[in-house]
Design a protein around this motif. Structure first.
Motif, PDB file in Angstrom:
ATOM      1  N   UNK A  22       0.853  -1.309   0.084  1.00  0.00           N
ATOM      2  CA  UNK A  22      -0.122  -0.126   0.018  1.00  0.00           C
ATOM      3  C   UNK A  22       0.977   1.241   0.029  1.00  0.00           C
ATOM      4  N   UNK A  23       0.483   2.435  -0.561  1.00  0.00           N
ATOM      5  CA  UNK A  23       1.148   3.352  -0.689  1.00  0.00           C
ATOM      6  C   UNK A  23       0.157   4.341   0.009  1.00  0.00           C
ATOM      7  N   UNK A  24       0.771   5.633   0.782  1.00  0.00           N
ATOM      8  CA  UNK A  24      -0.075   6.309   1.315  1.00  0.00           C
ATOM      9  C   UNK A  24       0.475   7.838   1.474  1.00  0.00           C
ATOM     10  N   UNK A  25      -0.458   8.742   1.128  1.00  0.00           N
ATOM     11  CA  UNK A  25       0.216  10.328   1.598  1.00  0.00           C
ATOM     12  C   UNK A  25      -1.044  10.943   2.094  1.00  0.00           C
ATOM     13  N   UNK A  26      -0.630  12.135   2.658  1.00  0.00           N
ATOM     14  CA  UNK A  26      -1.814  12.884   3.143  1.00  0.00           C
ATOM     15  C   UNK A  26      -2.463  13.614   2.170  1.00  0.00           C
ATOM     16  N   UNK A  27      -2.167  13.529   0.838  1.00  0.00           N
ATOM     17  CA  UNK A  27      -2.966  14.340  -0.124  1.00  0.00           C
ATOM     18  C   UNK A  27      -4.270  13.709  -0.193  1.00  0.00           C
ATOM     19  N   UNK A  28      -5.107  14.461  -0.906  1.00  0.00           N
ATOM     20  CA  UNK A  28      -6.499  13.719  -1.041  1.00  0.00           C
ATOM     21  C   UNK A  28      -6.657  12.775  -2.341  1.00  0.00           C
ATOM     22  N   UNK A  29      -7.691  11.952  -2.390  1.00  0.00           N
ATOM     23  CA  UNK A  29      -7.765  11.122  -3.598  1.00  0.00           C
ATOM     24  C   UNK A  29      -7.931  11.869  -4.940  1.00  0.00           C
ATOM     25  N   UNK A  88      -5.239   7.852   0.962  1.00  0.00           N
ATOM     26  CA  UNK A  88      -5.162   9.209   1.150  1.00  0.00           C
ATOM     27  C   UNK A  88      -5.060   8.993   2.847  1.00  0.00           C
ATOM     28  N   UNK A  89      -4.222   9.688   3.508  1.00  0.00           N
ATOM     29  CA  UNK A  89      -4.209   9.631   4.944  1.00  0.00           C
ATOM     30  C   UNK A  89      -4.486  11.136   5.533  1.00  0.00           C
ATOM     31  N   UNK A  90      -5.506  11.583   5.360  1.00  0.00           N
ATOM     32  CA  UNK A  90      -5.959  12.754   5.726  1.00  0.00           C
ATOM     33  C   UNK A  90      -5.942  13.122   7.195  1.00  0.00           C
ATOM     34  N   UNK A  91      -5.065  14.283   7.258  1.00  0.00           N
ATOM     35  CA  UNK A  91      -4.894  14.739   8.802  1.00  0.00           C
ATOM     36  C   UNK A  91      -3.768  13.887   9.458  1.00  0.00           C
ATOM     37  N   UNK A  92      -3.037  13.175   8.664  1.00  0.00           N
ATOM     38  CA  UNK A  92      -1.863  12.317   9.171  1.00  0.00           C
ATOM     39  C   UNK A  92      -2.464  11.366  10.135  1.00  0.00           C
ATOM     40  N   UNK A  93      -3.489  10.813  10.062  1.00  0.00           N
ATOM     41  CA  UNK A  93      -4.048   9.711  11.227  1.00  0.00           C
ATOM     42  C   UNK A  93      -2.999   8.475  11.324  1.00  0.00           C
ATOM     43  N   UNK A  94      -2.651   7.911  10.286  1.00  0.00           N
ATOM     44  CA  UNK A  94      -1.966   6.986   9.971  1.00  0.00           C
ATOM     45  C   UNK A  94      -0.355   7.238  10.259  1.00  0.00           C
ATOM     46  N   UNK A  95      -0.038   8.049   9.757  1.00  0.00           N
ATOM     47  CA  UNK A  95       1.234   8.617   9.873  1.00  0.00           C
ATOM     48  C   UNK A  95       1.619   8.833  11.427  1.00  0.00           C
ATOM     49  N   UNK A  96       0.794   9.360  12.056  1.00  0.00           N
ATOM     50  CA  UNK A  96       0.922   9.625  13.489  1.00  0.00           C
ATOM     51  C   UNK A  96       1.238   8.143  14.151  1.00  0.00           C
ATOM     52  N   UNK A  97       0.201   7.385  13.839  1.00  0.00           N
ATOM     53  CA  UNK A  97       0.529   6.133  14.567  1.00  0.00           C
ATOM     54  C   UNK A  97       1.786   5.470  14.089  1.00  0.00           C
ATOM     55  N   UNK A  98       2.385   5.610  13.135  1.00  0.00           N
ATOM     56  CA  UNK A  98       3.494   5.174  12.748  1.00  0.00           C
ATOM     57  C   UNK A  98       5.051   5.989  12.901  1.00  0.00           C
ATOM     58  N   UNK A 120       2.539  16.881   6.519  1.00  0.00           N
ATOM     59  CA  UNK A 120       2.951  15.740   5.650  1.00  0.00           C
ATOM     60  C   UNK A 120       3.310  14.631   6.499  1.00  0.00           C
ATOM     61  N   UNK A 121       3.263  13.403   5.677  1.00  0.00           N
ATOM     62  CA  UNK A 121       3.528  12.043   6.081  1.00  0.00           C
ATOM     63  C   UNK A 121       5.343  11.991   5.568  1.00  0.00           C
TER      64      UNK A 121
END
Length: 90
Positions: free
Chosen positions: A5-12, A37-47, A56-57
């Motif tokens: 999976x690839x993810x960024x804070x940018x919208x779809x 899309x990791x809106x608001x960096x929720x997943x990025x914060x977890x990792x 940004x992530x």
């Protein structure tokens, strides 16, 4: 038996435009994995890869086993991999 999976804070919507205007020039058949899309960096914060100051992530790679345990991780310095004009892989 692996899923990438690839993810960024940018919208779809941003991802779609990026895919159509830039990514398609580099990878004609498109990204070989889902771009989420990791809106608001929720997943990025977890990792631990969300930069709240920049919103940004930071680039990171994680290998997560079927039980959800991180087996390996790599977090890159923010400028690594950001220059799409470079011919070499960073």
């Amino acid at each position: 038996n692996t899923q990438i999976l690839a993810m960024s804070v940018d919208s779809r919507f941003s991802h779609k435009i990026w895919d159509e205007t830039e990514l398609s020039k580099m990878i004609p058949k498109g990204l070989p994995c889902p771009l989420l899309s990791d809106a608001g960096g929720k997943v990025g914060k977890l990792y631990g890869v969300y930069d709240s100051k920049g919103g940004v992530d930071i680039r990171g790679r994680f290998i997560i086993d079927p039980d959800g345990v991180i087996q390996a991780m790599e977090i890159l310095a923010p400028p690594v991999g950001r220059n799409l004009d470079r011919k070499s892989v960073v």
